[in-house]
Scaffold this motif. Structure first.
Motif, PDB file in Angstrom:
ATOM      1  N   PHE A  97      -9.755 -21.043 -11.957  1.00  0.00           N
ATOM      2  CA  PHE A  97      -8.494 -21.459 -11.298  1.00  0.00           C
ATOM      3  C   PHE A  97      -7.638 -20.269 -10.862  1.00  0.00           C
ATOM      4  N   PHE A  98      -8.251 -19.347 -10.133  1.00  0.00           N
ATOM      5  CA  PHE A  98      -7.510 -18.165  -9.662  1.00  0.00           C
ATOM      6  C   PHE A  98      -6.654 -18.511  -8.438  1.00  0.00           C
ATOM      7  N   PRO A  99      -5.601 -17.710  -8.189  1.00  0.00           N
ATOM      8  CA  PRO A  99      -4.703 -18.025  -7.070  1.00  0.00           C
ATOM      9  C   PRO A  99      -5.310 -17.784  -5.682  1.00  0.00           C
ATOM     10  N   GLU A 100      -6.307 -16.882  -5.594  1.00  0.00           N
ATOM     11  CA  GLU A 100      -6.912 -16.589  -4.282  1.00  0.00           C
ATOM     12  C   GLU A 100      -7.699 -17.792  -3.759  1.00  0.00           C
ATOM     13  N   ASN A 101      -8.017 -17.779  -2.463  1.00  0.00           N
ATOM     14  CA  ASN A 101      -8.780 -18.869  -1.844  1.00  0.00           C
ATOM     15  C   ASN A 101     -10.279 -18.624  -2.030  1.00  0.00           C
ATOM     16  N   SER A 102     -10.909 -19.488  -2.817  1.00  0.00           N
ATOM     17  CA  SER A 102     -12.344 -19.318  -3.119  1.00  0.00           C
ATOM     18  C   SER A 102     -13.214 -19.416  -1.867  1.00  0.00           C
ATOM     19  N   LEU A 103     -12.733 -20.144  -0.852  1.00  0.00           N
ATOM     20  CA  LEU A 103     -13.537 -20.327   0.365  1.00  0.00           C
ATOM     21  C   LEU A 103     -13.716 -19.015   1.128  1.00  0.00           C
ATOM     22  N   ASP A 104     -12.908 -18.002   0.794  1.00  0.00           N
ATOM     23  CA  ASP A 104     -13.097 -16.668   1.387  1.00  0.00           C
ATOM     24  C   ASP A 104     -14.446 -16.061   0.985  1.00  0.00           C
ATOM     25  N   LEU A 105     -15.058 -16.586  -0.081  1.00  0.00           N
ATOM     26  CA  LEU A 105     -16.354 -16.058  -0.553  1.00  0.00           C
ATOM     27  C   LEU A 105     -17.529 -16.899  -0.066  1.00  0.00           C
ATOM     28  N   ASP A 106     -17.255 -17.887   0.778  1.00  0.00           N
ATOM     29  CA  ASP A 106     -18.305 -18.811   1.232  1.00  0.00           C
ATOM     30  C   ASP A 106     -19.427 -18.073   1.971  1.00  0.00           C
ATOM     31  N   GLN A 107     -19.055 -17.190   2.894  1.00  0.00           N
ATOM     32  CA  GLN A 107     -20.048 -16.459   3.680  1.00  0.00           C
ATOM     33  C   GLN A 107     -20.903 -15.561   2.784  1.00  0.00           C
ATOM     34  N   LEU A 108     -20.242 -14.917   1.831  1.00  0.00           N
ATOM     35  CA  LEU A 108     -20.945 -14.040   0.884  1.00  0.00           C
ATOM     36  C   LEU A 108     -21.985 -14.839   0.086  1.00  0.00           C
ATOM     37  N   ALA A 109     -21.589 -16.042  -0.360  1.00  0.00           N
ATOM     38  CA  ALA A 109     -22.507 -16.895  -1.128  1.00  0.00           C
ATOM     39  C   ALA A 109     -23.705 -17.308  -0.277  1.00  0.00           C
ATOM     40  N   LYS A 110     -23.463 -17.638   0.993  1.00  0.00           N
ATOM     41  CA  LYS A 110     -24.566 -18.000   1.895  1.00  0.00           C
ATOM     42  C   LYS A 110     -25.526 -16.825   2.072  1.00  0.00           C
ATOM     43  N   GLU A 111     -24.960 -15.628   2.248  1.00  0.00           N
ATOM     44  CA  GLU A 111     -25.793 -14.424   2.446  1.00  0.00           C
ATOM     45  C   GLU A 111     -26.670 -14.135   1.228  1.00  0.00           C
ATOM     46  N   HIS A 112     -26.158 -14.456   0.033  1.00  0.00           N
ATOM     47  CA  HIS A 112     -26.914 -14.170  -1.195  1.00  0.00           C
ATOM     48  C   HIS A 112     -27.700 -15.377  -1.707  1.00  0.00           C
ATOM     49  N   GLY A 113     -27.713 -16.472  -0.915  1.00  0.00           N
ATOM     50  CA  GLY A 113     -28.473 -17.658  -1.324  1.00  0.00           C
ATOM     51  C   GLY A 113     -27.961 -18.284  -2.601  1.00  0.00           C
ATOM     52  N   VAL A 114     -26.633 -18.299  -2.752  1.00  0.00           N
ATOM     53  CA  VAL A 114     -26.009 -18.750  -4.000  1.00  0.00           C
ATOM     54  C   VAL A 114     -25.253 -20.063  -3.788  1.00  0.00           C
ATOM     55  N   THR A 115     -25.322 -20.937  -4.805  1.00  0.00           N
ATOM     56  CA  THR A 115     -24.474 -22.130  -4.860  1.00  0.00           C
ATOM     57  C   THR A 115     -23.363 -21.863  -5.860  1.00  0.00           C
ATOM     58  N   ALA A 116     -22.110 -21.907  -5.398  1.00  0.00           N
ATOM     59  CA  ALA A 116     -20.957 -21.707  -6.284  1.00  0.00           C
ATOM     60  C   ALA A 116     -20.088 -22.957  -6.234  1.00  0.00           C
ATOM     61  N   ILE A 117     -19.988 -23.665  -7.364  1.00  0.00           N
ATOM     62  CA  ILE A 117     -19.084 -24.822  -7.457  1.00  0.00           C
ATOM     63  C   ILE A 117     -17.834 -24.337  -8.183  1.00  0.00           C
ATOM     64  N   VAL A 118     -16.689 -24.407  -7.494  1.00  0.00           N
ATOM     65  CA  VAL A 118     -15.449 -23.814  -8.024  1.00  0.00           C
ATOM     66  C   VAL A 118     -14.426 -24.900  -8.375  1.00  0.00           C
ATOM     67  N   ASP A 119     -13.376 -24.488  -9.079  1.00  0.00           N
ATOM     68  CA  ASP A 119     -12.283 -25.416  -9.436  1.00  0.00           C
ATOM     69  C   ASP A 119     -12.797 -26.666 -10.143  1.00  0.00           C
ATOM     70  N   CYS A 120     -13.788 -26.467 -11.020  1.00  0.00           N
ATOM     71  CA  CYS A 120     -14.508 -27.631 -11.540  1.00  0.00           C
ATOM     72  C   CYS A 120     -14.005 -28.058 -12.915  1.00  0.00           C
ATOM     73  N   GLY A 121     -12.706 -28.427 -12.988  1.00  0.00           N
ATOM     74  CA  GLY A 121     -12.140 -28.888 -14.247  1.00  0.00           C
ATOM     75  C   GLY A 121     -11.740 -30.346 -14.155  1.00  0.00           C
ATOM     76  N   VAL A 122     -10.598 -30.676 -14.761  1.00  0.00           N
ATOM     77  CA  VAL A 122     -10.124 -32.067 -14.692  1.00  0.00           C
ATOM     78  C   VAL A 122      -9.306 -32.252 -13.412  1.00  0.00           C
ATOM     79  N   ALA A 123      -8.311 -31.345 -13.190  1.00  0.00           N
ATOM     80  CA  ALA A 123      -7.545 -31.356 -11.938  1.00  0.00           C
ATOM     81  C   ALA A 123      -6.999 -29.942 -11.738  1.00  0.00           C
ATOM     82  N   PRO A 124      -7.465 -29.191 -10.789  1.00  0.00           N
ATOM     83  CA  PRO A 124      -8.492 -29.577  -9.823  1.00  0.00           C
ATOM     84  C   PRO A 124      -9.852 -29.763 -10.507  1.00  0.00           C
TER      85      PRO A 124
END
Length: 375
Positions: A97-124
């Motif tokens: 639950f960091f303040p930065e926007n996790s979607l900024d790392l989307d391209q990096l994850a695609k380049e490295h063939g990674v699946t990252a599921i973020v904000d995965c608690g109760v709410a968010p």
């Protein structure tokens, strides 16, 4: 059996590690050897390793053989830690639950063939899963999530206990709250627009604006009205606002007897004892997710999900750890069971609409005594 590394052995991290160890080979890391020793006594089959995630080389080495990484580090360390995990080519479930926007790392994850599921608690987290699921079933016009973790025993003046550090709670009280009204993003001060709401088994609670929509603002921008509000016992907001308006949360240092002190550090120190949740202290998690819109036939529809969960005296695991942690372990098992193979960064609303995901999560949570009721 898969190899999983859990980063962070705090209340939620340890609950997740214990849960995942039922069917996987789990290594838990933390900066504190004392914390790891205590956890090892509770669950001897866990592997433990002292690790400071800011030492990137050590982090990369630690997760080298992992099939999946679960990140439960403090928020201020979350973004850089996630970035390093992605660069190491490891799939990850993140609750930092960091303040930065996790979607900024989307391209990096695609380049490295990674699946990252973020904000995965109760709410968010689970509220996003619910929204993602119903986004496929209906045209949603209104989404509202009311959520709070509360002690069972109200102690004056704050009637509040935090399952995490006061500075993270204060952040929730100071960060401007964003919500969406008639398709426009509105920014308000946190702790505003207080309303009283009734909940079965708890009574009257106070809801107020907090910055909880996070990724939904970007991923669900077709929904004209979206709001997330935090719940506390009545009276709490007034006392916190007094502190806030008096400057107790300021980060600019002040001189006290020749020493420089920031009011926020001082306040956090004082509130740490006042707000610290005792190890066996009963607490509850309350959440209500409301969706309005039209179904496939154009008929007006409203769906409400309620959650009321309590501390489990048998396992000694807090409700906030259960409701947050078991959502993340659902995501971990769902990924490892091979249900999802897309690459990129995925907030929960982007997986909630995936076939079978919603039911998998609800079943996983129900098996662990966390029940969402629909009406």
């Amino acid at each position: 059996m898969h190899n999983i590394v859990v980063l962070g052995a705090g209340m939620v991290g340890s609950a997740m590690a214990i849960d995942l160890a039922q069917k996987h080979h789990v290594t838990v890391t933390d900066r504190s050897s004392d914390v790891l020793e205590k956890l090892k006594q509770r669950q001897p089959q866990l592997n433990t390793e002292v690790l400071d995630v800011t030492h990137k080389d050590d982090l990369v080495k630690c997760i080298e053989t992992a099939d999946l990484v679960v990140s439960a580090v403090p928020g201020f360390l979350g973004f850089e830690t996630l970035k390093t995990i992605i660069q190491s080519g490891k799939n990850v479930v993140d609750i930092a639950f960091f303040p930065e926007n996790s979607l900024d790392l989307d391209q990096l994850a695609k380049e490295h063939g990674v699946t990252a599921i973020v904000d995965c608690g109760v709410a968010p987290g689970m509220d996003n899963i619910i929204l993602g699921h119903y986004n496929e079933q209906m045209t949603i016009t209104d989404f509202e999530c009311l959520v709070g973790g509360l002690p069972k025993v109200k102690k004056w003046p704050f009637a509040y206990k935090a399952p995490f550090s006061p500075v993270d709670v204060i952040e929730e009280y100071t960060r401007p709250a964003r919500y969406v009204e008639n398709g426009q993003m509105i920014v308000r001060e946190a702790l505003t627009d207080c309303e009283y709401v009734e909940f079965d088994g708890v009574g009257t609670l106070e809801s107020f604006n907090s910055d909880g929509l996070r990724s939904l603002i970007f991923t669900m921008d077709h929904i004209p009205n979206m709001k997330e509000k935090t719940l506390r016992y009545p009276g709490h907001v007034e006392y916190v606002r007094v502190l806030k308006e008096s400057g107790f949360f300021n980060e600019d240092p002040v001189q006290v007897n020749g020493q420089e002190v920031t009011p926020l550090d001082f306040t956090s120190k004082i509130l740490f004892n006042e707000w610290k949740l005792g190890e066996d202290e009963p607490e509850i998690t309350v959440m209500r997710v409301s969706l309005k819109g039209t179904d496939k036939d154009g008929k007006a529809t409203e769906v409400i999900y309620d959650l009321h969960d309590e501390y489990d005296p048998e396992t000694g695991i807090s409700s906030m750890s259960r409701t947050t942690g078991y959502t993340a372990t659902a995501a971990a098992n769902w990924l490892l069971d091979g249900h999802f193979d897309q690459h990129g960064v995925f907030p929960p609303e982007l997986i909630g609409g995936h076939p079978g995901c919603f039911d998998y999560f609800l079943n996983h949570l129900a098996q662990r005594g966390v029940h969402y009721t629909k009406r």
